[in-house]
Design a protein around this motif. Structure first.
Motif, mmCIF file in Angstrom:
data_model
loop_
_atom_site.group_PDB
_atom_site.id
_atom_site.type_symbol
_atom_site.label_atom_id
_atom_site.label_comp_id
_atom_site.label_asym_id
_atom_site.label_seq_id
_atom_site.Cartn_x
_atom_site.Cartn_y
_atom_site.Cartn_z
ATOM 1 N N ILE A 75 -11.997 -17.412 20.125
ATOM 2 C CA ILE A 75 -12.514 -17.609 21.476
ATOM 3 C C ILE A 75 -13.669 -16.674 21.834
ATOM 4 N N ASP A 79 -18.468 -17.183 21.125
ATOM 5 C CA ASP A 79 -19.263 -17.020 22.340
ATOM 6 C C ASP A 79 -20.408 -16.058 22.042
ATOM 7 N N ASN A 87 -13.196 -12.705 31.237
ATOM 8 C CA ASN A 87 -13.696 -14.029 30.855
ATOM 9 C C ASN A 87 -12.847 -14.643 29.746
ATOM 10 N N THR A 88 -12.432 -13.797 28.801
ATOM 11 C CA THR A 88 -11.597 -14.271 27.698
ATOM 12 C C THR A 88 -10.277 -14.828 28.221
ATOM 13 N N LYS A 90 -9.602 -16.041 31.200
ATOM 14 C CA LYS A 90 -9.830 -17.297 31.938
ATOM 15 C C LYS A 90 -10.032 -18.463 30.969
ATOM 16 N N LYS A 91 -10.795 -18.229 29.901
ATOM 17 C CA LYS A 91 -11.014 -19.286 28.910
ATOM 18 C C LYS A 91 -9.711 -19.620 28.196
ATOM 19 N N GLU A 94 -7.479 -21.904 30.089
ATOM 20 C CA GLU A 94 -7.932 -23.295 30.073
ATOM 21 C C GLU A 94 -7.468 -24.027 28.812
ATOM 22 N N LYS A 95 -7.242 -23.259 27.728
ATOM 23 C CA LYS A 95 -6.919 -23.864 26.442
ATOM 24 C C LYS A 95 -5.426 -24.051 26.207
#
Length: 201
Positions: A75, A79, A87-88, A90-91, A94-95
């Motif tokens: 992840i 990027d 940010n990590t 939050k991403k 989502e996954k």
């Protein structure tokens, strides 16, 4: 509710200290899975030379492949931006299953610097933190700091002690540069990868 641990690091290279820490925390806190997240562009190490993301990813993969409760995530290395933990997380949310409970695993030293991290207030609402203490850390002072942070941010920072393994990635890199043995301080598969690809020479 599924409980997932996230363990970030440069892993340059990954060693038994990382693996022992992750496995102890997984079993102690009843985590279903621990994801190792090799950093992409580290915000605190931009002035230092680190191995390529490809090499660090493959070494982490080799070190964790025999444990069914460990996974390696790309992840951050996929990027092109600086890797900020907020940010990590939050991403990552989502996954995966949005109902999963996330635990970010870090060293006790990082707790004292936590308020310098990007968007720390938001970060502490996204996941729980597990701080791994070690010999030499003042446990009373650490617990006081954690209590202050939990009260200030209404956060859930937990603490645990880990076995004393005097291993560091820096020491491993130095050993290789000076022709010293690195056997038995990291998985044999990682040792083979390092020598095959002439890393840290």
């Amino acid at each position: 509710m599924k409980k997932i641990g996230l363990m970030g690091g440069t892993f340059d290279p990954i060693h038994y200290g990382h693996l022992v820490l992750a496995e102890q925390i997984r079993t102690q806190f009843g985590l279903d899975m621990v994801y190792f997240i090799p950093v992409g562009i580290p915000p605190h190490k931009q002035d230092k030379n680190i191995s390529s993301s490809k090499d660090r990813y493959f070494m982490t993969l080799l070190a964790t492949i025999t444990n069914p409760n460990f996974e390696v995530s790309k992840i951050e290395i996929e990027d092109n931006n600086i890797s900020y933990t907020v940010n990590t997380i939050k991403k990552f949310k989502e996954k995966i299953d949005c109902d999963a409970e996330l635990y970010f695993i870090t060293g006790a030293d990082a707790i004292y610097e936590l308020e310098t991290w990007k968007n720390v207030k938001e970060l502490l609402t996204l996941c729980k933190f597990i701080a791994a203490s070690r010999p030499g850390i003042d446990e009373r002072k650490l617990r006081q700091k954690i209590m202050e942070l939990n009260e200030k941010y209404n956060s859930h920072i937990l603490v645990t002690a880990v076995p004393a393994l005097a291993i560091s990635s820096t020491d491993i890199r130095n050993r290789i540069r000076f022709g010293k043995s690195i056997k038995y301080i990291l998985p044999e598969s990682v040792e083979y990868y390092i020598y095959k690809n002439k890393l840290y020479i």
